[in-house]
Design an enzyme around this catalytic site. Structure first.
Site, PDB file in Angstrom:
ATOM      1  N   GLU A 230       0.884  -1.182   0.000  1.00  0.00           N
ATOM      2  CA  GLU A 230       0.000   0.000   0.000  1.00  0.00           C
ATOM      3  C   GLU A 230       0.912   1.219   0.000  1.00  0.00           C
ATOM      4  O   GLU A 230       1.465   1.587   1.025  1.00  0.00           O
ATOM      5  CB  GLU A 230      -0.895  -0.013   1.240  1.00  0.00           C
ATOM      6  CG  GLU A 230      -1.829  -1.212   1.336  1.00  0.00           C
ATOM      7  CD  GLU A 230      -2.962  -1.172   0.324  1.00  0.00           C
ATOM      8  OE1 GLU A 230      -3.267  -0.076  -0.195  1.00  0.00           O
ATOM      9  OE2 GLU A 230      -3.523  -2.233   0.036  1.00  0.00           O
TER      10      GLU A 230
ATOM     11  N   CYS B 108      -2.361   9.245   2.351  1.00  0.00           N
ATOM     12  CA  CYS B 108      -2.000   8.772   1.015  1.00  0.00           C
ATOM     13  C   CYS B 108      -3.081   9.060  -0.016  1.00  0.00           C
ATOM     14  O   CYS B 108      -2.803   9.100  -1.206  1.00  0.00           O
ATOM     15  CB  CYS B 108      -1.732   7.274   1.072  1.00  0.00           C
ATOM     16  SG  CYS B 108      -3.092   6.374   1.815  1.00  0.00           S
TER      17      CYS B 108
HETATM   18  N1  NAD Z   1      -1.518   3.244   0.230  1.00  0.00           N
HETATM   19  C1  NAD Z   1      -1.763   3.345   1.513  1.00  0.00           C
HETATM   20  O1  NAD Z   1      -2.657   2.721   2.064  1.00  0.00           O
HETATM   21  C2  NAD Z   1      -0.918   4.258   2.366  1.00  0.00           C
HETATM   22  C3  NAD Z   1      -1.341   4.557   3.657  1.00  0.00           C
HETATM   23  C4  NAD Z   1      -0.562   5.402   4.438  1.00  0.00           C
HETATM   24  C5  NAD Z   1       0.617   5.942   3.936  1.00  0.00           C
HETATM   25  N2  NAD Z   1       1.005   5.632   2.679  1.00  0.00           N
HETATM   26  C6  NAD Z   1       2.234   6.215   2.126  1.00  0.00           C
HETATM   27  O2  NAD Z   1       3.276   6.185   3.090  1.00  0.00           O
HETATM   28  C7  NAD Z   1       4.170   7.269   2.886  1.00  0.00           C
HETATM   29  C8  NAD Z   1       4.414   7.980   4.195  1.00  0.00           C
HETATM   30  O3  NAD Z   1       4.888   7.091   5.147  1.00  0.00           O
HETATM   31  P1  NAD Z   1       6.425   7.009   5.571  1.00  0.00           P
HETATM   32  O4  NAD Z   1       7.092   8.295   5.349  1.00  0.00           O
HETATM   33  O5  NAD Z   1       6.432   6.440   6.949  1.00  0.00           O
HETATM   34  O6  NAD Z   1       6.996   5.953   4.525  1.00  0.00           O
HETATM   35  P2  NAD Z   1       8.354   5.126   4.573  1.00  0.00           P
HETATM   36  O7  NAD Z   1       8.333   4.238   3.386  1.00  0.00           O
HETATM   37  O8  NAD Z   1       9.515   6.002   4.772  1.00  0.00           O
HETATM   38  O9  NAD Z   1       8.235   4.248   5.903  1.00  0.00           O
HETATM   39  C9  NAD Z   1       7.184   3.319   6.070  1.00  0.00           C
HETATM   40  C10 NAD Z   1       7.652   2.247   7.020  1.00  0.00           C
HETATM   41  O10 NAD Z   1       8.715   1.521   6.414  1.00  0.00           O
HETATM   42  C11 NAD Z   1       9.818   1.481   7.307  1.00  0.00           C
HETATM   43  N3  NAD Z   1      11.034   1.341   6.510  1.00  0.00           N
HETATM   44  C12 NAD Z   1      11.725   2.290   5.855  1.00  0.00           C
HETATM   45  N4  NAD Z   1      12.756   1.721   5.174  1.00  0.00           N
HETATM   46  C13 NAD Z   1      12.692   0.392   5.415  1.00  0.00           C
HETATM   47  C14 NAD Z   1      13.445  -0.740   4.991  1.00  0.00           C
HETATM   48  N5  NAD Z   1      14.483  -0.618   4.163  1.00  0.00           N
HETATM   49  N6  NAD Z   1      13.085  -1.962   5.434  1.00  0.00           N
HETATM   50  C15 NAD Z   1      12.037  -2.117   6.260  1.00  0.00           C
HETATM   51  N7  NAD Z   1      11.263  -1.094   6.690  1.00  0.00           N
HETATM   52  C16 NAD Z   1      11.594   0.145   6.262  1.00  0.00           C
HETATM   53  C17 NAD Z   1       9.702   2.739   8.116  1.00  0.00           C
HETATM   54  O11 NAD Z   1      10.447   2.644   9.305  1.00  0.00           O
HETATM   55  C18 NAD Z   1       8.194   2.768   8.349  1.00  0.00           C
HETATM   56  O12 NAD Z   1       7.836   1.864   9.359  1.00  0.00           O
HETATM   57  C19 NAD Z   1       3.493   8.163   1.862  1.00  0.00           C
HETATM   58  O13 NAD Z   1       4.072   7.953   0.609  1.00  0.00           O
HETATM   59  C20 NAD Z   1       2.052   7.668   1.868  1.00  0.00           C
HETATM   60  O14 NAD Z   1       1.354   7.922   0.681  1.00  0.00           O
HETATM   61  C21 NAD Z   1       0.281   4.793   1.881  1.00  0.00           C
HETATM   62  N1  LIG Z   2      -5.291   6.482   6.736  1.00  0.00           N
HETATM   63  C1  LIG Z   2      -5.535   6.593   5.363  1.00  0.00           C
HETATM   64  C2  LIG Z   2      -4.541   5.847   4.544  1.00  0.00           C
HETATM   65  C3  LIG Z   2      -3.502   6.716   4.011  1.00  0.00           C
HETATM   66  O1  LIG Z   2      -2.851   7.500   4.642  1.00  0.00           O
HETATM   67  C4  LIG Z   2      -6.873   6.023   5.026  1.00  0.00           C
HETATM   68  O2  LIG Z   2      -7.104   4.820   5.268  1.00  0.00           O
HETATM   69  O3  LIG Z   2      -7.656   6.773   4.511  1.00  0.00           O
END
Ligand code: NAD
Ligand SMILES: N[C@@H](CC=O)C(=O)O
Length: 516
Positions: free
Chosen positions: A287, A321
């Protein structure tokens, strides 16, 4: 205001509890971390443990960037132990009937509901979300458990007419085993319950690594799971710093115990983990990031569309997101629309302390986020964009506060067209024809959510079908719901979470052929 006191490794902040007056504030103030939902350790095999290397990392308060607490910083060896604990627990948990698992989820959801103010306060503390909005987030997170609890007993196999007359074919669904889950900082309750709820409802056990910026909600959820009678090892929490998270990721993608890697976060990290998991054929749910278009056609009702932008763009200060990122408005109405939107923004948002129940717009989660938003706005201004800020956003609301802002005169060469903003900037881009705007909307590698407003039924179907995203909101700015299949296409990920599709994702189909 801040009277930080050290107790068992947790620095507690005295919050103005009298403004809302819930027990949670008193609890935080009385400094009773281990009897309540606060802890600074990880949860493995039913035990609360520190890091084997005795490391800790700091969590910061988004309201003022001060250090909030120290949390156990686990490494690869600890992650391995957690996976082994989950594997051991799976051996008995997989024999539980759907009804027994259902009862566990029910008890967990009930415990969360009983502690909703406490959990909301923890969310406010570590994410900077206004308390009232945090209460909504806790409700959204619990909705997933309610939904999976109801659905799990209705997950059936099929009987399939066989081509060979003597054969009978049917399918059953079985749990996969150990699920490794990784969650982001921006939704520290719902992203946990959305993954863990579906996985354990379907009979799996889980090792979860929450984001280093917001580990306290995951810890609190594990405390409530324990209180609900969750068996040791069914849910394990591995906390780790930004620096150590990659080694946890390595263990999750290289250990044979892991049968499913469920990741929510940025596209860059998701792409890396997806590729690593593929080497071992570990199933993934990814996601990832979005860059949602929001289209206002010339026949749209402007009030409704402006309310939709406010719901989609500014929820969680623009840090979700599915937030609208590129707002396309028909050229003939763009000036009127900007006016309506600004008026609505002025009457919608209240700023101030995130602990004040009336406040509905908070700071960004960190200095890093603030810097990114500043860069996008400076880029827009240098290319002719005009900034319109919310009237009421005066006063000092902390170092990471960025007011809800409209940028008119936005153009396709600006950074926000390619890069997820993740902050409260509403860029308004003019368009002339349906074909042109659909092409612009689809001109992104992201494909998570899209939104549009029209009153024309024929346009409604054509545009909904033409937009390249996993989810579309039509005359609707808030699409997130526990019952919908949530997820994206293109670089926004693989798989769906939420709804019945999530339960399917966390099970394997077994087909059984019987010769008569
Ligand atoms: N599609 C969805 O449902 C959804 C929901 C919420 C957030 N997001 C996305 O998440 C992003 C924001 O979150 P973020 O800044 O925490 O993202 P991120 O990818 O930096 O981190 C997400 C998670 O991954 C971990 N992580 C980072 N590098 C890693 C590695 N090499 N191995 C294992 N774990 C690792 C982080 O510690 C954190 O727990 C935005 O791009 C947002 O759109 C998507
Ligand atoms: N919390 C959000 C996911 C993305 O950030 C949602 O479920 O709407």
């Amino acid at each position: 205001m801040r009277t930080a006191q050290e107790s068992k490794g947790i620095l507690l902040k005295e919050v103005p509890y009298n403004k809302v007056g819930t027990s949670c504030y008193v609890q935080l103030r009385l400094n009773e971390p281990t009897t309540a939902l606060l802890d600074n350790r990880s949860f493995i095999g039913g035990k609360w443990i520190g890091s084997s290397a005795k490391r800790q990392f700091s969590v910061y308060d988004p309201e003022d960037n001060a250090e909030l607490c120290y949390i156990a910083d686990l490494g690869r060896e600890d992650a391995r132990k957690a996976l082994e604990a989950a594997q051991k627990a799976f051996e008995s948990y997989k024999t539980w009937t759907n009804r027994e698992r259902r009862a566990l989820i029910r008890r967990w959801a009930d415990e969360i509901k009983a502690s909703k103010e406490d959990l909301a306060a923890i969310c406010t503390l570590e994410l900077g979300k206004p308390f009232t909005e945090s209460l909504g987030t806790v409700k959204y997170g619990t909705d997933f458990l309610d939904w999976f609890e109801g659905a799990i007993e209705r997950q059936y196999g099929e009987t399939i007419p066989a081509a060979k007359g003597n054969n009978r074919i049917f399918t059953i669904r079985q749990p996969q085993g150990v699920v490794a889950a990784i969650t982001p900082w921006n939704s520290p309750v719902a992203m946990v319950t959305r993954k863990v709820g579906a996985a354990i409802a379907a009979g799996n056990t889980v090792v979860l690594k929450p984001a280093p910026e917001t580990p306290l909600c995951a810890i609190a959820l594990a405390k409530l799971f324990e209180k609900a009678g969750g068996p040791p090892g069914v849910l394990n929490i591995v906390t780790s710093s930004v620096e150590r998270s990659p080694e946890i990721g390595q263990e999750f993608t290289q250990n044979d115990i892991v049968k499913h890697l469920s990741f929510t976060g940025s596209t860059a990290v998701g792409r890396h983990l997806h590729a690593e998991a593929a080497k071992k054929f570990i199933k993934t749910s990814m996601e990832l990031g979005g860059n949602a278009p929001f289209i206002v056609f010339d026949d749209a009702k402007l009030d409704g569309a402006a309310e939709g932008v406010i719901a989609s763009k500014f929820r969680s200060s623009g840090q979700t997101c599915v937030c609208a990122n590129r707002i396309f408005v028909h050229k003939s109405i763009i000036q009127d629309f900007a006016k309506v939107l600004q008026e609505k923004m002025n009457s919608t948002f209240t700023f101030g302390s995130v602990w004040d129940a009336k406040v509905n717009f908070g700071p960004l989660y960190s200095e890093k986020a603030f810097t990114k938003i500043k860069a996008q706005i400076e880029d827009a201004e240098s290319k002719g964009g005009k900034i319109v800020s919310s009237d009421a956003a005066t006063g000092n609301h902390g170092p990471n506060f960025f007011p809800p802002t409209i940028v008119t005169g936005a153009s396709p060469d600006m950074i926000f067209m390619k890069e997820e903003t993740f902050g409260p900037l509403a860029f308004l881009v003019p368009f002339e024809t349906d074909e042109e705007v659909i092409a612009m909307a689809n001109q992104t590698n992201a494909g998570l959510a899209s939104y549009f407003y029209t009153e024309n039924i024929s346009r409604l179907w054509k545009v909904a079908e033409a937009l390249q995203s996993g989810m579309v909101g039509v005359r609707c700015g808030l699409i997130s719901a526990c019952e919908q299949p949530f997820g994206g296409i293109k670089d926004s990920g693989v798989g769906r979470e939420g709804g019945k599709d999530a339960l399917d994702e966390y099970t394997e189909i077994k087909s059984i052929t019987v010769a008569l």
